[in-house]
Design a protein around this motif. Structure first.
Motif, PDB file in Angstrom:
ATOM      1  N   ARG A 110      55.120  73.579  63.756  1.00 37.93           N
ATOM      2  CA  ARG A 110      54.503  72.615  64.655  1.00 37.93           C
ATOM      3  C   ARG A 110      55.078  72.789  66.057  1.00 37.93           C
ATOM      4  O   ARG A 110      56.279  72.932  66.248  1.00 37.93           O
ATOM      5  CB  ARG A 110      54.754  71.204  64.157  1.00 37.93           C
ATOM      6  N   LEU A 123      49.852  68.974  63.519  1.00 34.60           N
ATOM      7  CA  LEU A 123      49.641  68.918  62.076  1.00 34.60           C
ATOM      8  C   LEU A 123      48.154  68.876  61.734  1.00 34.60           C
ATOM      9  O   LEU A 123      47.712  69.465  60.722  1.00 34.60           O
ATOM     10  CB  LEU A 123      50.346  67.688  61.484  1.00 34.60           C
ATOM     11  N   TYR A 133      57.328  68.699  56.799  1.00 39.96           N
ATOM     12  CA  TYR A 133      55.919  69.024  56.511  1.00 39.96           C
ATOM     13  C   TYR A 133      55.859  70.489  56.103  1.00 39.96           C
ATOM     14  O   TYR A 133      56.435  71.348  56.794  1.00 39.96           O
ATOM     15  CB  TYR A 133      55.034  68.780  57.725  1.00 39.96           C
ATOM     16  N   PRO A 134      55.171  70.786  55.010  1.00 43.07           N
ATOM     17  CA  PRO A 134      54.575  69.838  54.058  1.00 43.07           C
ATOM     18  C   PRO A 134      55.653  69.067  53.299  1.00 43.07           C
ATOM     19  O   PRO A 134      56.825  69.189  53.616  1.00 43.07           O
ATOM     20  CB  PRO A 134      53.773  70.750  53.154  1.00 43.07           C
ATOM     21  N   LYS A 135      55.290  68.318  52.327  1.00 41.46           N
ATOM     22  CA  LYS A 135      56.195  67.391  51.643  1.00 41.46           C
ATOM     23  C   LYS A 135      57.370  68.151  51.027  1.00 41.46           C
ATOM     24  O   LYS A 135      57.184  69.071  50.230  1.00 41.46           O
ATOM     25  CB  LYS A 135      55.440  66.621  50.560  1.00 41.46           C
ATOM     26  N   TYR A 172      62.218  72.883  51.104  1.00 38.73           N
ATOM     27  CA  TYR A 172      61.041  72.745  51.953  1.00 38.73           C
ATOM     28  C   TYR A 172      60.532  74.127  52.346  1.00 38.73           C
ATOM     29  O   TYR A 172      61.257  75.130  52.295  1.00 38.73           O
ATOM     30  CB  TYR A 172      61.371  71.924  53.196  1.00 38.73           C
ATOM     31  N   ARG A 206      54.334  58.747  54.054  1.00 38.48           N
ATOM     32  CA  ARG A 206      53.666  59.491  55.141  1.00 38.48           C
ATOM     33  C   ARG A 206      53.879  58.700  56.429  1.00 38.48           C
ATOM     34  O   ARG A 206      53.407  57.568  56.566  1.00 38.48           O
ATOM     35  CB  ARG A 206      52.168  59.647  54.851  1.00 38.48           C
ATOM     36  N   GLU A 210      56.986  71.822  59.392  1.00 36.12           N
ATOM     37  CA  GLU A 210      58.017  71.087  60.138  1.00 36.12           C
ATOM     38  C   GLU A 210      59.256  70.953  59.231  1.00 36.12           C
ATOM     39  O   GLU A 210      59.156  70.476  58.091  1.00 36.12           O
ATOM     40  CB  GLU A 210      57.518  69.696  60.540  1.00 36.12           C
ATOM     41  N   ASN A 262      52.374  61.709  60.685  1.00 32.60           N
ATOM     42  CA  ASN A 262      51.829  62.543  59.617  1.00 32.60           C
ATOM     43  C   ASN A 262      52.881  63.418  58.949  1.00 32.60           C
ATOM     44  O   ASN A 262      52.549  64.247  58.096  1.00 32.60           O
ATOM     45  CB  ASN A 262      50.665  63.420  60.112  1.00 32.60           C
ATOM     46  N   LEU A 263      54.159  63.233  59.336  1.00 31.35           N
ATOM     47  CA  LEU A 263      55.233  63.925  58.637  1.00 31.35           C
ATOM     48  C   LEU A 263      55.579  63.164  57.365  1.00 31.35           C
ATOM     49  O   LEU A 263      55.328  61.970  57.251  1.00 31.35           O
ATOM     50  CB  LEU A 263      56.472  64.032  59.536  1.00 31.35           C
ATOM     51  N   TYR A 264      56.234  63.873  56.430  1.00 30.09           N
ATOM     52  CA  TYR A 264      56.591  63.270  55.155  1.00 30.09           C
ATOM     53  C   TYR A 264      58.083  62.932  55.126  1.00 30.09           C
ATOM     54  O   TYR A 264      58.927  63.739  55.525  1.00 30.09           O
ATOM     55  CB  TYR A 264      56.286  64.225  54.000  1.00 30.09           C
TER      56      TYR A 264
END
Length: 639
Positions: A38, A113, A174-176, A234, A203, A141, A207-209
């Motif tokens: 990102r 994202l 990101y992703p989760k 990750y 969330r 991310e 929009n990051l986890y």
């Protein structure tokens, strides 16, 4: 198949082959996916062959949403390029050529994202309806380092269900991301009734986890020494990464099954007067309430330490530490034995002893102790004997005094006791003779005389003088078996002064012989005789007046005056001789004076006294002249 059908199929193949050879097929090649962090710039390539067929064609870029709807974002033909307005990519995209006949590149700056979409490159030409290719854009991310937090209270080992151990959280990835738990490097996974891992995913508005995991498990006593931690795994472009949290201990609570008791302080043997610390410690956690018992005394402790201040031998014995088993309600005990060593006061027998000169005496010194002792005797700070018994042979006055008995315990340096023995030696008096017994003193002077006597019983001192004059007592002092008196007497003639001492066992005396000197001057200051005595009791000097002062008298002054007059006479003779020889006042050039010599050729000098005009003529050698000779020479001088 009939013959007619076979012919038609063959003609179809020939027509298809002829058509392919005349019109080459256009192909588009694109990557399946492009991965980017990102905020970075993404590049999506669209390569096509052959390139001749697109000279008059149209190239379009678009993206496909999750719902399957296509959105056009860019178009170009041989003469014109334009970007579709009003999209989220309008201000951030650009299209560049890879080179003649190679293809195009779509660039997306500051990737977000929401840019994680499927991008389509579509080419239309005159020979067919067009071709297209597709690439999936993936955005990443890196999450923050995981944070672990253990429970603060103790966890009981006998819990029926798994207890909460700790939580682990990793934010903004990101992703989760995914969280895994470890106990001493061993991964923990959910096991029914033993281990539970409860994950939570959030969330964020960006929009990051953010992921969070809670670990529950049934613990044992061994878990008190275990290290728990978590890691987060990750995705990043091209690989998978992992970051670990800190390691933590947990507090495990379990009941005590035994109690240990010990003396923490002092180390080694205990003596009376010490402060003793007894520790009571159960093998459970947390420490249960403790009660300590000794004989019939029972004390509840607020901590696991029991303190005894300034202990005595009566506090020796077994001390029991007791706790209550909460499961069985039975008492669990442990004990430690305390022994307090002691040393009683030393006892000297006898403490005071009077003996006669030449006798022998024995004294003992003992002190009751729980340990082996050593006894040492001292006199005036100097060691004179070892052992419980002190023997003194052939006693003298120097034997008299104080003796210190010191009893020590070699095993404990601080244990020591002392006692004193006083020895008195009886005998006739002894006079300490001064160094000067004879002296000369001017008449009418006052003389100070001292007399130091030793003996026991304490002697009586008597002063007498040969002329019957009373001696005045100025000072009397006593130190042990010493007695000192200072008397004074004013001299009117030669005299002998006696100092006599006597007690029940005898007597003695000493005499000072004093000679007077007749003097024309007034009597001088007081003359004194000094005696210095060193007593064996303290080894310090007892100072009396100075040992000897011999009075010079006024006769010395008269002798000095006579010597001065003779020196002046000699000086006058020398001056007169020089005058007669013409060495003084220009006499060397005058020859008109008549000089008459005597038979002895003596040179005379005129001396005048202060009270008469008469001249006294003396010979140079000191011979006195007859009156007739003195007159003749006197006349010659006058001429």
């Amino acid at each position: 198949m009939s013959g007619r059908d076979s012919v038609l199929l063959l003609l179809g193949f020939l027509l298809l082959f002829h058509t392919y050879g005349a019109f080459p097929i256009l192909e588009v090649n694109m990557e399946d996916r492009v991965e980017v962090f990102r905020g970075e710039t993404a590049q999506i390539s669209c390569m096509f062959v052959p390139s001749d067929d697109i000279d008059d064609g149209i190239v379009q870029w678009s993206y496909m949403t999750a719902t399957g709807k296509r959105h056009l974002i860019y178009s170009q033909n041989a003469t014109t390029k334009w970007v579709e307005p009003g999209t989220t990519l309008t201000e951030r995209i650009g299209v560049n050529s890879l080179g003649v006949g190679r293809g195009l590149v779509l660039t997306i700056a500051n990737v977000r994202l929401e840019d994680e979409l499927e991008f389509i490159c579509h080419i239309k030409n005159l020979s067919d309806g067009g071709v297209e290719g597709r690439t999936q854009l993936k955005v990443f991310e890196t999450p923050e380092r995981p944070v672990i937090e253990g429970v603060r209270e103790g966890i009981w080992v006998n819990s029926d269900i798994p207890s909460k151990i700790a939580t682990c959280e990793a934010k903004n990835g990101y992703p989760k991301p995914n969280i895994t738990w470890y106990r001493n490097r061993t991964p923990l996974h959910s096991i029914h009734d033993e281990v539970e891992v409860v994950p939570t995913v959030t969330r964020e508005s960006t929009n990051l986890y953010s992921v969070k995991s809670e670990l529950k498990m049934r613990v044992t006593k061994e878990d008190a020494d275990a290290l728990f931690y978590c890691d987060v795994s990750y995705l990043v472009p091209g690989e998978t990464r992992m970051t670990e949290s800190e390691r933590i201990n947990i507090t495990v609570s379990y009941p005590s099954t035994a109690v240990t008791a010990w003396v923490e302080s002092p180390k080694g043997k205990i003596k009376e007067g010490d402060t003793v610390e007894i520790y009571c410690l159960g093998d459970g956690n947390p420490q249960p309430p403790v009660t300590i018992k000794h004989n019939d005394d029972e004390t509840s402790l607020s901590s696991n330490v029991f303190v005894l201040k300034e202990v005595t031998r009566l506090q020796s014995g077994d001390y029991y530490c007791a706790i209550l088993d909460v499961d069985t309600l039975e008492e669990i005990t442990g004990n430690v034995t305390v022994f307090v060593n002691y040393l009683d006061h030393a006892v000297v027998t006898p403490e005071k002893k009077t003996i006669s000169q030449g006798d022998k005496m024995t004294s003992t010194c003992n002190a009751l102790s729980s340990l082996t002792t050593e006894t040492t005797w001292f006199q005036h700070g100097k060691e004179i004997s070892k052992g419980h018994t002190l023997t003194l042979n052939n006693a003298t006055y120097d034997t008299a005094g104080e003796y210190e008995c010191v009893v020590t315990v070699p095993e404990i340096e601080e244990m020591k006791t002392t006692q004193t023995l006083v020895v008195i030696v009886e005998g006739p008096p002894e006079i300490i003779q001064p160094s000067v017994m004879e002296m000369e003193v001017s008449l009418q002077e006052e003389v100070m005389l001292s007399c130091v006597v030793r003996g026991f019983p304490i002697p009586t001192i008597t002063w007498t003088s040969s002329d019957g004059q009373a001696v005045q007592l100025q000072k009397s002092e006593r130190d042990g078996d010493f007695i000192k008196e200072v008397g004074s007497i004013k001299l009117t003639s030669d005299v002998n002064v006696s100092c006599s001492a006597q007690n029940d066992l005898g007597s003695t005396s000493t005499t000072y012989s004093i000679t007077t000197i007749t003097d024309s001057t007034v009597a001088g200051p007081t003359t004194s005789i000094t005696t210095s005595i060193t007593t064996p009791t303290d080894k310090t000097e007892t100072h009396f007046p100075p040992k000897k002062i011999q009075k010079e008298g006024s006769g010395v002054i008269i002798a000095v005056l006579i010597i001065c007059i003779l020196l002046l006479a000699i000086l006058g003779s020398v001056l007169y001789f020089l005058y007669k020889k013409g060495k003084l006042c220009g006499r060397s050039k005058k020859q008109d004076l008549t000089k008459t010599k005597s038979n002895n050729d003596n040179i005379v000098v005129e001396l005048k006294s202060d009270n008469t005009e008469e001249a006294v003529l003396l010979g140079v050698n000191g011979d006195k002249k007859a009156p007739s000779e003195q007159g003749d020479e006197y006349l010659n001088v006058q001429k």
